[in-house]
Design a protein around this motif. Structure first.
Motif, PDB file in Angstrom:
ATOM      1  N   LEU A  10      43.455  24.608  28.120  1.00 47.97           N
ATOM      2  CA  LEU A  10      44.906  24.608  28.324  1.00 47.97           C
ATOM      3  C   LEU A  10      45.259  24.994  29.754  1.00 47.97           C
ATOM      4  CD1 LEU A  10      47.809  24.407  27.236  1.00 47.97           C
ATOM      5  CD2 LEU A  10      47.577  26.771  26.455  1.00 47.97           C
ATOM      6  N   VAL A  11      44.591  26.001  30.285  1.00 48.55           N
ATOM      7  CA  VAL A  11      44.837  26.429  31.665  1.00 48.55           C
ATOM      8  C   VAL A  11      44.492  25.301  32.634  1.00 48.55           C
ATOM      9  CG1 VAL A  11      44.071  28.002  33.488  1.00 48.55           C
ATOM     10  CG2 VAL A  11      44.563  28.890  31.216  1.00 48.55           C
ATOM     11  N   ASP A  12      43.364  24.639  32.417  1.00 44.57           N
ATOM     12  CA  ASP A  12      42.955  23.537  33.298  1.00 44.57           C
ATOM     13  C   ASP A  12      43.942  22.376  33.236  1.00 44.57           C
ATOM     14  OD1 ASP A  12      40.744  25.008  34.059  1.00 44.57           O
ATOM     15  OD2 ASP A  12      39.377  23.979  32.666  1.00 44.57           O
ATOM     16  N   ASP A  13      44.332  21.997  32.025  1.00 47.90           N
ATOM     17  CA  ASP A  13      45.273  20.884  31.862  1.00 47.90           C
ATOM     18  C   ASP A  13      46.627  21.206  32.483  1.00 47.90           C
ATOM     19  OD1 ASP A  13      43.311  19.515  30.507  1.00 47.90           O
ATOM     20  OD2 ASP A  13      44.148  19.904  28.504  1.00 47.90           O
ATOM     21  N   LEU A  14      47.082  22.423  32.262  1.00 49.44           N
ATOM     22  CA  LEU A  14      48.375  22.833  32.804  1.00 49.44           C
ATOM     23  C   LEU A  14      48.318  22.917  34.329  1.00 49.44           C
ATOM     24  CD1 LEU A  14      51.150  23.514  31.688  1.00 49.44           C
ATOM     25  CD2 LEU A  14      50.471  25.896  31.578  1.00 49.44           C
ATOM     26  N   THR A  47      37.162  41.119  28.581  1.00 46.59           N
ATOM     27  CA  THR A  47      37.635  40.926  29.947  1.00 46.59           C
ATOM     28  C   THR A  47      37.726  39.452  30.321  1.00 46.59           C
ATOM     29  OG1 THR A  47      35.383  41.158  30.798  1.00 46.59           O
ATOM     30  CG2 THR A  47      36.752  43.139  30.738  1.00 46.59           C
ATOM     31  N   LEU A  48      36.801  38.632  29.855  1.00 41.92           N
ATOM     32  CA  LEU A  48      36.839  37.205  30.151  1.00 41.92           C
ATOM     33  C   LEU A  48      38.089  36.567  29.549  1.00 41.92           C
ATOM     34  CD1 LEU A  48      35.454  34.741  31.367  1.00 41.92           C
ATOM     35  CD2 LEU A  48      34.251  34.456  29.196  1.00 41.92           C
ATOM     36  N   PHE A  49      38.406  36.940  28.333  1.00 47.11           N
ATOM     37  CA  PHE A  49      39.604  36.432  27.671  1.00 47.11           C
ATOM     38  C   PHE A  49      40.856  36.880  28.424  1.00 47.11           C
ATOM     39  CE2 PHE A  49      42.996  36.702  24.476  1.00 47.11           C
ATOM     40  CZ  PHE A  49      42.955  35.408  23.992  1.00 47.11           C
ATOM     41  N   ASN A  50      40.877  38.134  28.872  1.00 50.75           N
ATOM     42  CA  ASN A  50      42.032  38.657  29.607  1.00 50.75           C
ATOM     43  C   ASN A  50      42.217  37.944  30.948  1.00 50.75           C
ATOM     44  OD1 ASN A  50      42.698  40.427  27.584  1.00 50.75           O
ATOM     45  ND2 ASN A  50      41.673  42.172  28.528  1.00 50.75           N
ATOM     46  N   LYS A  51      41.108  37.618  31.616  1.00 53.44           N
ATOM     47  CA  LYS A  51      41.201  36.882  32.879  1.00 53.44           C
ATOM     48  C   LYS A  51      41.778  35.494  32.649  1.00 53.44           C
ATOM     49  CE  LYS A  51      37.542  39.254  35.352  1.00 53.44           C
ATOM     50  NZ  LYS A  51      36.222  39.137  35.976  1.00 53.44           N
ATOM     51  N   SER A  52      41.331  34.849  31.597  1.00 51.80           N
ATOM     52  CA  SER A  52      41.869  33.526  31.272  1.00 51.80           C
ATOM     53  C   SER A  52      43.344  33.618  30.903  1.00 51.80           C
ATOM     54  CB  SER A  52      41.096  32.893  30.120  1.00 51.80           C
ATOM     55  OG  SER A  52      39.764  32.654  30.474  1.00 51.80           O
ATOM     56  N   LEU A  53      43.696  34.667  30.215  1.00 51.28           N
ATOM     57  CA  LEU A  53      45.090  34.876  29.833  1.00 51.28           C
ATOM     58  C   LEU A  53      45.971  35.104  31.071  1.00 51.28           C
ATOM     59  CD1 LEU A  53      46.858  35.028  27.332  1.00 51.28           C
ATOM     60  CD2 LEU A  53      46.373  37.457  27.206  1.00 51.28           C
ATOM     61  N   LYS A  55      45.326  33.932  34.053  1.00 44.90           N
ATOM     62  CA  LYS A  55      45.430  32.624  34.695  1.00 44.90           C
ATOM     63  C   LYS A  55      46.508  31.783  34.027  1.00 44.90           C
ATOM     64  CE  LYS A  55      40.768  31.628  36.336  1.00 44.90           C
ATOM     65  NZ  LYS A  55      39.621  30.742  36.103  1.00 44.90           N
ATOM     66  N   LEU A  56      46.544  31.829  32.700  1.00 45.74           N
ATOM     67  CA  LEU A  56      47.548  31.070  31.956  1.00 45.74           C
ATOM     68  C   LEU A  56      48.952  31.538  32.320  1.00 45.74           C
ATOM     69  CD1 LEU A  56      48.346  29.010  29.754  1.00 45.74           C
ATOM     70  CD2 LEU A  56      48.214  30.896  28.118  1.00 45.74           C
ATOM     71  N   VAL A  57      49.144  32.832  32.436  1.00 46.21           N
ATOM     72  CA  VAL A  57      50.460  33.376  32.775  1.00 46.21           C
ATOM     73  C   VAL A  57      50.896  32.887  34.153  1.00 46.21           C
ATOM     74  CG1 VAL A  57      51.710  35.502  33.311  1.00 46.21           C
ATOM     75  CG2 VAL A  57      50.291  35.380  31.268  1.00 46.21           C
ATOM     76  N   VAL A  58      50.004  32.924  35.123  1.00 43.73           N
ATOM     77  CA  VAL A  58      50.335  32.497  36.480  1.00 43.73           C
ATOM     78  C   VAL A  58      50.650  31.007  36.513  1.00 43.73           C
ATOM     79  CG1 VAL A  58      49.382  32.202  38.801  1.00 43.73           C
ATOM     80  CG2 VAL A  58      49.046  34.344  37.584  1.00 43.73           C
ATOM     81  N   VAL A  59      49.812  30.209  35.870  1.00 45.82           N
ATOM     82  CA  VAL A  59      50.026  28.758  35.852  1.00 45.82           C
ATOM     83  C   VAL A  59      51.298  28.420  35.080  1.00 45.82           C
ATOM     84  CG1 VAL A  59      49.068  26.569  35.042  1.00 45.82           C
ATOM     85  CG2 VAL A  59      47.591  28.233  36.129  1.00 45.82           C
ATOM     86  N   HIS A  60      51.536  29.137  33.993  1.00 44.62           N
ATOM     87  CA  HIS A  60      52.734  28.883  33.192  1.00 44.62           C
ATOM     88  C   HIS A  60      53.995  29.210  33.988  1.00 44.62           C
ATOM     89  CE1 HIS A  60      55.641  29.390  29.879  1.00 44.62           C
ATOM     90  NE2 HIS A  60      54.923  28.441  29.307  1.00 44.62           N
TER      91      HIS A  60
END
Length: 98
Positions: A10-14, A47-53, A55-60
């Motif tokens: 989702l992060v990559d697509d967004l 921590t890996l999940f939190n980093k991805s999260l 990233k999602l917040v910034v991209v969103h």
């Protein structure tokens, strides 16, 4: 619960949609993944999940900003076309002039 693969995809697509400024793709991604996005919560142990999260917040946030800007631009264009139409309708006699 911790679907890191789906989150990463989702992060990559967004991110790709934001970089190409594809507002339709952004809206469809957010609409399709709305329940998933709102179900996400940070965890101290992952921590890996939190980093991805993060990233999602910034991209969103950048996606939301892009959508807002495009809507403002569309509204301004609509205002200008309406303004031009109204000013043209004042001069009905011009089309009959020789």
């Amino acid at each position: 619960m911790y679907d890191i693969e789906r989150l990463s995809q989702l992060v990559d697509d967004l991110q790709q949609a934001v970089s190409s400024k594809d507002v339709e793709k952004i809206l469809s991604l957010c609409l399709e993944n709305n329940d998933f996005i709102f179900s996400l919560e940070p965890e101290k142990k992952h921590t890996l999940f939190n980093k991805s999260l993060k990233k999602l917040v910034v991209v969103h946030q950048s996606a939301v900003q892009l959508v807002k800007e495009s809507r403002l631009e569309m509204r301004d264009q609509l205002y200008q076309s309406t303004k031009v139409r109204k000013s043209i309708s004042k001069y009905k006699g011009i089309k009959h002039a020789e």
